[in-house]
Design an enzyme around this catalytic site. Structure first.
Site, short mmCIF file in Angstrom:
data_model
loop_
_atom_site.label_atom_id
_atom_site.label_comp_id
_atom_site.label_asym_id
_atom_site.label_seq_id
_atom_site.Cartn_x
_atom_site.Cartn_y
_atom_site.Cartn_z
CE LYS A 203 94.99 56.95 17.58
NZ LYS A 203 94.65 57.97 16.62
CB CYS A 257 89.38 56.22 15.79
SG CYS A 257 89.82 56.26 14.05
N1 SAJ Z 1 81.33 63.11 19.39
C1 SAJ Z 1 80.35 63.42 20.31
N2 SAJ Z 1 80.50 64.54 21.09
C2 SAJ Z 1 81.59 65.35 20.96
C3 SAJ Z 1 82.60 65.02 20.04
C4 SAJ Z 1 82.44 63.88 19.24
O1 SAJ Z 1 79.35 62.70 20.45
O2 SAJ Z 1 81.64 66.35 21.67
C5 SAJ Z 1 81.19 61.89 18.54
C6 SAJ Z 1 81.11 62.19 17.05
O3 SAJ Z 1 79.82 62.54 16.67
C7 SAJ Z 1 81.57 60.87 16.48
C8 SAJ Z 1 82.58 60.37 17.51
O4 SAJ Z 1 82.34 61.10 18.69
O5 SAJ Z 1 80.50 59.95 16.41
C9 SAJ Z 1 84.04 60.53 17.11
O6 SAJ Z 1 84.24 61.76 16.47
P1 SAJ Z 1 85.51 62.69 16.73
O7 SAJ Z 1 85.38 63.88 15.87
O8 SAJ Z 1 85.66 62.92 18.17
O9 SAJ Z 1 86.75 61.79 16.34
P2 SAJ Z 1 87.18 60.89 15.05
O10 SAJ Z 1 86.79 59.48 15.33
O11 SAJ Z 1 86.75 61.48 13.77
O12 SAJ Z 1 88.79 61.04 15.15
C10 SAJ Z 1 89.44 60.68 16.36
C11 SAJ Z 1 90.37 61.83 16.78
N3 SAJ Z 1 90.85 61.62 18.13
C12 SAJ Z 1 90.77 62.59 19.09
O13 SAJ Z 1 90.26 63.66 18.89
C13 SAJ Z 1 91.36 62.28 20.42
C14 SAJ Z 1 91.53 61.92 15.80
O14 SAJ Z 1 92.47 62.90 16.21
C15 SAJ Z 1 92.21 60.55 15.68
O15 SAJ Z 1 93.32 60.58 14.78
C16 SAJ Z 1 91.19 59.57 15.16
O16 SAJ Z 1 90.15 59.47 16.15
C17 SAJ Z 1 91.88 58.23 14.95
O17 SAJ Z 1 92.17 57.90 13.78
O18 SAJ Z 1 92.21 57.56 15.93
#
Ligand code: SAJ
Length: 400
Positions: A203, A257
């Protein structure tokens, strides 16, 4: 499976959707939360968090009397712990909620019960849970303890709870087997077996992988700004290589996360966690860099026009198309600019009202601002008609 009674500890972003889904699948679910108002809201068939489809699931579960919320646990067949695991000052993992949830369920545990830790946890936490139960006088050879880390994406939780593959790591092979059998009753994805430590690390690895890849994109965006290259075009072009997939730069990484979990690895790994630590630092730096960029632009405007610039901050949420402000870089940036006495017009189409400052309608903000800063790539911002004379700072590829 004969195990039908489930107690879910923690009714937040993971616990409530899980409890509601299981109740809709026919399990008798007892949800536990320490916050009385959360319990009351759920027992009315309502929800205290924003997540698509969750309201329908909770309403149906409560109506059918398959889901009941309470502040204390009851005897059950399966206990699922889904409480937050934040960090203390200095990025030291804080598993206090997991430990107190374990103590809270201990008096209700009987022979044959399965105890599942779903909270994202530092390595060794599942064994700590088992040790606490042992200290509370429970014969741990008669129960099954396992980690099954949640991995659902906010905004798509109800679908991903069912469709995603899951990883199950027990403290014994039998614990893994029993827990896998349970998840197979409602998960359509594959349920994969391992040991507790590997499941914990898996994880943390998933979120660190994403953080590291976003850091790469954020570093590129800073370099491209220096070289006067359009980073969005660059990424589009490089991603046409069959083995390259650069993620999207932004104003930083938010949510509770991805910006948190890599520190669990860094804390345990010390000097050996070089890339993971640096990625965290790059992503944090991107937010500070963005603030400086906006401040410089406002300063230049003031010099040129002899008056302060009005700056529209487009988006406050931590990612597109949600209203979640937790650990949001956009909110952090907006707050910082306001405290620096800049004239800010905050915009967040997913929120009507915010206690700290007024929220502006996006069209109104665009019309009256001198500088328009895109902080979150919300759908509403995709096809705006913006006066060509206005200065645009696009951190998240809205205008590209
Ligand atoms: N972000 C970027 N660029 C990208 C993708 C995301 O800057 O290309 C930023 C987003 O704007 C945001 C942050 O990253 O600020 C996180 O967003 P996210 O959509 O990547 O993830 P979370 O935090 O909503 O959810 C993540 C997910 N983990 C992964 O994709 C590996 C989810 O599957 C997990 O269950 C969750 O964390 C968790 O609960 O741990």
């Amino acid at each position: 499976m004969t195990k039908k009674k489930i107690c879910v500890i923690g009714l937040g972003y993971i616990g409530l959707p899980t409890a509601a889904l299981l109740a809709n699948k026919g399990f008798q679910v007892h949800g536990v939360d320490i916050i009385q108002s959360t319990v009351d809201t759920i027992n009315k068939g309502e929800i205290h968090i924003v997540e698509p489809e969750l309201d329908t699931f909770v309403q149906a579960a409560v109506k059918s009397e398959k889901l009941k919320a309470d502040t204390t646990p009851i005897e059950s067949d399966i206990f699922i712990i889904a409480v937050p695991t934040p960090f203390h000052d200095g990025f030291v993992p804080n598993i206090d909620y997991v430990l107190s949830a374990t103590k809270a369920i201990a008096p209700y545990i009987k022979e044959g019960n399965i105890i599942i830790l779903e909270s994202t946890s530092p390595i060794g936490t599942t064994h700590k849970v088992e040790n606490i139960l042992k200290e509370q006088g429970i014969d741990i050879s008669s129960i099954y303890v396992a980690h099954c880390p949640e991995r659902v994406l906010p905004g798509q939780i109800m679908r991903e709870l069912v469709e995603n593959d899951r990883i199950v790591g027990g403290t014994t092979d039998e614990a893994t087997k029993q827990t896998v059998e349970f998840y197979k009753t409602f998960v359509e994805g594959e349920v994969l077996s391992t040991d507790a430590k590997t499941a914990e690390m898996a994880k943390l690895t998933e979120n660190s992988f994403r953080d590291t890849n976003i850091a790469f994109a954020n570093e590129l965006s800073i370099l491209c700004d220096k070289f006067d290259i359009n980073v969005w075009e660059l990424i589009k072009l490089t991603n046409r290589h069959p083995r390259v997939n650069v993620l999207q730069p932004g104003a930083g990484v938010g949510g509770h996360c991805i910006a948190v979990d890599p520190w669990f690895i860094v804390h345990a790994g010390g000097e050996d966690a070089k890339i993971i630590r640096t990625a965290r630092e790059v992503n944090t730096y991107k937010t500070e860099w963005s603030i400086e960029k906006i401040k410089n632009s406002a300063l230049m405007f003031e010099k040129e026009h002899n008056r302060a610039a009005k700056v529209a901050c487009m988006g406050l949420a931590f990612k597109p198309n949600i209203d979640d402000l937790r650990e949001s870089p956009a909110l952090y940036i907006t707050r910082k600019l306001i405290s620096n006495n800049l004239q800010i017009l905050p915009v967040e189409p997913n929120i009507d009202h915010f206690s700290e400052f007024d929220i502006y309608d996006y069209q109104e903000a665009i019309n009256s601002a001198d500088i328009i800063v895109f902080l979150v790539n919300h759908n509403e911002f995709q096809s705006l008609d913006i006066d060509k004379n206005k200065k645009i700072i696009d951190f998240c590829g809205t205008i590209k």
